[in-house]
Design an enzyme around this catalytic site. Structure first.
Site, short mmCIF file in Angstrom:
data_model
loop_
_atom_site.label_atom_id
_atom_site.label_comp_id
_atom_site.label_asym_id
_atom_site.label_seq_id
_atom_site.Cartn_x
_atom_site.Cartn_y
_atom_site.Cartn_z
N SER A 287 0.87 -1.19 0.00
CA SER A 287 0.00 0.00 0.00
C SER A 287 0.90 1.23 0.00
CB SER A 287 -0.88 0.03 1.24
OG SER A 287 -0.15 0.51 2.36
N ASP A 288 0.34 2.39 -0.29
CA ASP A 288 1.12 3.60 -0.06
C ASP A 288 0.96 3.97 1.42
OD1 ASP A 288 2.75 5.76 -0.35
OD2 ASP A 288 1.71 6.63 -2.05
N TRP A 289 1.67 4.98 1.83
CA TRP A 289 1.73 5.37 3.23
C TRP A 289 0.31 5.61 3.78
CZ3 TRP A 289 6.27 7.09 6.18
CH2 TRP A 289 5.95 7.66 7.41
N ALA A 290 -0.15 4.67 4.60
CA ALA A 290 -1.48 4.78 5.23
C ALA A 290 -2.62 4.92 4.22
CB ALA A 290 -1.51 5.93 6.23
#
Ligand code: NOJ
Length: 750
Positions: A287-290
């Protein structure tokens, strides 16, 4: 919102019906054997990624602290760490995981190695302007060599997002607006990072990001939603990802954006139907950051538990900084909401890449202090960075052949804060590139003592703190340095003005609504012009800017982007003609913000032609054309295109040839560009699409005959169901020096 049982069944079926395309059955056996020994907690641990303890590249993490991270490392509840660099640090963390956890599974260490690690190459948008795939591959290769020398084995690059919006700060990270060029460059970068052997200690796993369509953030505002049609999705946004997968990329990162109402992180259409089932991708998705947690703010998941359910079901295998899998996946599996087969599939993908990297043979193989000492900032790397920087420069205007500069005792004024700036050229996403480590323009020019150089700043570009983490404060008021600059210009034969954007004015979270020269720079330019019209404007920026005034008044303009460690040397060599500029714009430069999105491969409207009435597609107050079109770039010599011929006798291999002559007096490189127009199709095709290019070098007077082959690969397109079609009919072929100045011929596909 409940994931329907039927959908789940389909996902489970697809996992079994699409057996993993393992190149290496030995690795598959090892993966399966290890998986069979793992507890559910350990499996979920592999899917959990934490940011390091020292550096952040996103908002303050929610829910984690250092103590918890250490505890989780020890108990096998972490599969990957990122933002940890240096042999000593990586070794320390790896040791905790390997020596304390029950199965001793090594961590994979990621980092944003975007355009170099210590030796900094030009920003990717600049490199794209070289159209030199070998040089770009080498740039990523060198980045991998340096990154892998400090313990890292996973680069969060290449970014292959296509963007038509220069307001979006992240255009500096990509290859610009064109899917064909973007695909070629994406594949070259994957090869550069991963080399021929992922198990070698100087290669790293690449990560094509951000899947998908993040570059279409509405109004160019970062993290904004994306709402694009299927034709644009299939034909523009997705092809560079497909090219990266075809080139063997081992990981993808999903994205922050909604795509037509569904967050990309929660999109099984993107991650399962297209990527894993359609393209048979057998690596993993992070995933990307959060970006998982952000599905709550999007109004898609109602809490972190749903985030875990929706992300994993949709195919997001590893959770970066959402703490969703580690917090809720176990209960979801135990309750039967998420089938264990989906967890197993994700874990197998992650383990597979770890095996391929050779981490199970030696978890410390990237932790070699000797390599760290000798390879960072290696002179060969700087040599390549200089070569890349020269190739990235684009000559936009050269009236009266003001350039190259003569080496004949001229008095040259150099004006502009960026001329003396050793920091901005390092650009955004600088990894461990040191602040203030670039060769400045003034330093570069000092290698040419024949002329007398005098410097006046004119004005500061920024005020106060400049850091990647904070909003830049641009100097909008202080003109106290203008008088000195004007005086100097008056006494000089020629003025080099270095203007543009600060290195931290582009990149993530750095969108702009105005694309003019920031601060008081435009006023400075106009004031100096009143004193001396003999101006060479050297632009430093991370995105297309609006340069109408300069184009109208200033005789010579050089686009130098943010060129990295060797910036000033490259610029000086081009200014003096020791390197003849050969770069071509990978993005259109608009005339005004109101034209955006502006891109060369647009469709024809039903009313494309000016008529004597008002009823045609145009602006009342601006031209439809960009200031500088895609593919544009001048040279110190000239090229003439002629004899465009098409041989369609073999319909599977349409042969195109063209002659290019260097009609000037110096040697030069030219990027020969081939565009097609499929004139009538079941889904309308753009007025022009790049489908081939070749960079050639010609001596004065020399002519070369360049050949292109057009096959189904170049002549087809995706319809709105995502099916690839090649349709018979009339095609126009255009070949030229940029997307606007072309010569034409036509053929019929039977
Ligand atoms: C957020 C960015 O969007 C992504 O490109 C980057 O890799 C991660 N942060 C990690 O730094």
């Amino acid at each position: 919102m409940k994931i329907k049982l039927f959908t789940l069944l389909l996902i489970i079926l697809s996992i079994y019906l699409h057996p993993i395309n393992a190149q290496n059955s030995d690795i598959e056996n090892k993966v399966n054997e290890l998986l069979s020994k793992m507890t559910l907690d350990e499996k979920i641990g592999q899917m959990n990624q934490y940011n390091g303890f020292w550096e952040v590249t996103g908002p303050e993490p929610v829910g984690g602290n250092a103590k918890m991270k250490y505890e989780h490392l020890k108990s096998g509840r972490v599969g990957s760490m990122f933002n940890i660099t240096g042999v000593e640090n990586v070794r320390k963390i790896q040791k905790i995981a390997v020596e304390n956890s029950r199965l001793g599974i090594p961590l994979i260490f990621g980092y944003d190695v975007i355009h170099g690690y210590k030796t900094i190459s030009p920003i990717p948008l600049a490199e794209a302007a070289s159209w030199d795939l070998k040089a770009i591959e080498l740039s990523s290769r060198i980045a991998a060599i340096e990154a892998s020398a400090v313990g890292l084995n996973w680069s969060f690059g290449p970014m292959v997002d296509i963007s038509r919006d220069p307001r979006w700060g992240r255009v500096m990270e990509g290859a610009g607006e064109d899917p064909y060029l973007g695909s070629k460059i994406g594949a070259a970068r994957v090869k550069g990072f991963q080399g021929n052997d992922l198990a070698a200690s100087n290669t790293v796993a690449a990560c094509a990001k951000h899947f998908a369509a993040y570059g279409f953030s509405e109004a160019g505002r970062d993290y904004n939603i994306v709402d694009i049609g299927t034709s644009t999705l299939y034909n523009v946004a997705l092809p560079p990802f497909k090219a990266a997968v075809d080139a063997g990329v081992r990981t993808l990162m999903n994205s922050f954006n909604l795509l037509n109402g569904i967050p990309a992180t929660g999109s099984s259409f993107l991650q399962r139907d297209i990527l894993k089932d359609g393209w048979a991708f057998d690596g993993f998705v992070v995933s990307d950051w959060a970006s998982g947690r952000e599905m709550i703010a999007h109004g898609y998941a109602s809490d972190l538990k749903q985030v875990a359910e929706f992300s994993l079901t949709a195919g997001s295998d590893m959770d970066m900084e959402s703490y969703a899998y580690i917090s809720h996946l176990k209960e979801l599996v135990e309750a039967g909401t998420v089938p264990i087969s989906i967890v197993d599939d994700a874990v197998k993908r992650i383990l597979r890449v770890k095996f391929e990297l050779g981490l199970f043979d030696d978890p410390y193989k990237y932790c070699n202090a000797e390599r760290e000492k000798t390879l960072l900032n290696h002179p060969d790397h700087h040599k390549a960075a200089l070569d890349m920087a020269k190739k990235s420069i684009v000559l936009l205007k050269n009236k009266g052949n003001l350039l190259p500069l003569k080496k004949e005792k001229q008095k040259i004024a150099v004006i502009g804060a960026l001329a003396n700036d050793k920091n901005s050229p390092i650009g955004s996403w600088r990894a461990m590139g040191e602040d203030n480590s670039a060769v400045s323009v003034l330093e570069g020019l000092s290698a040419y003592p024949e002329n007398t150089i005098k410097y006046a700043k004119g004005a500061d570009l920024t005020q106060g703190r400049t850091s990647v983490l904070f909003e830049l404060k641009i100097n909008e008021t202080d003109k106290s340095g203008f008088a000195e600059a004007i005086e100097l210009a008056k006494k000089s034969d020629l003025v080099i003005m270095v203007l543009g954007e600060h290195g931290f004015q582009t990149g993530e979270g750095r969108s702009r609504a105005n694309l003019d020269l920031p601060g008081v720079q435009q006023e400075l330019l106009e004031a100096v012009y009143q004193a001396n019209k003999n101006i060479v404007l050297v632009l430093m920026n991370g995105r297309p800017l609006i340069l109408n005034w300069a184009e109208e008044h200033v005789p010579a303009i050089l686009e130098t982007w943010h060129l990295g460690s060797q910036s000033g040397n490259a610029i000086a060599q081009v200014l003096y003609g020791d390197y003849n500029p050969s770069g071509k714009l990978p993005m259109s430069f608009p005339r005004s913000v109101g034209q955006i999105p502006i891109y060369y491969n647009h469709y024809s409207t039903g009313r494309p032609n000016p008529s004597n009435l008002v009823y045609w597609s145009h602006y009342n107050d601006e031209s439809n054309e960009p200031l500088y079109p895609f593919g544009f770039g001048l040279s110190y010599t000239n090229f003439k295109y002629s004899d465009l011929k098409i041989d369609g006798s073999d319909q599977k291999n349409i042969k195109v040839q063209v002659n290019i002559k260097n009609t000037g007096t110096v040697k030069g490189e030219e990027v020969v560009q081939l565009y097609i127009h499929d004139k009538f199709a079941s889904v309308t095709r753009p007025v022009k699409e790049l489908k081939g290019f070749e960079k050639i070098e010609l001596m004065p007077g020399e002519t070369k005959n360049i050949k292109f082959l057009l096959t189904d690969k170049e002549l087809g397109f995706y319809n709105n169901k995502g099916e690839y079609l090649v349709e018979p009919g009339e095609f126009e072929i255009m070949v030229g020096t940029n997307s606007k100045d072309v010569i034409r011929a036509a053929f019929e596909l039977q």
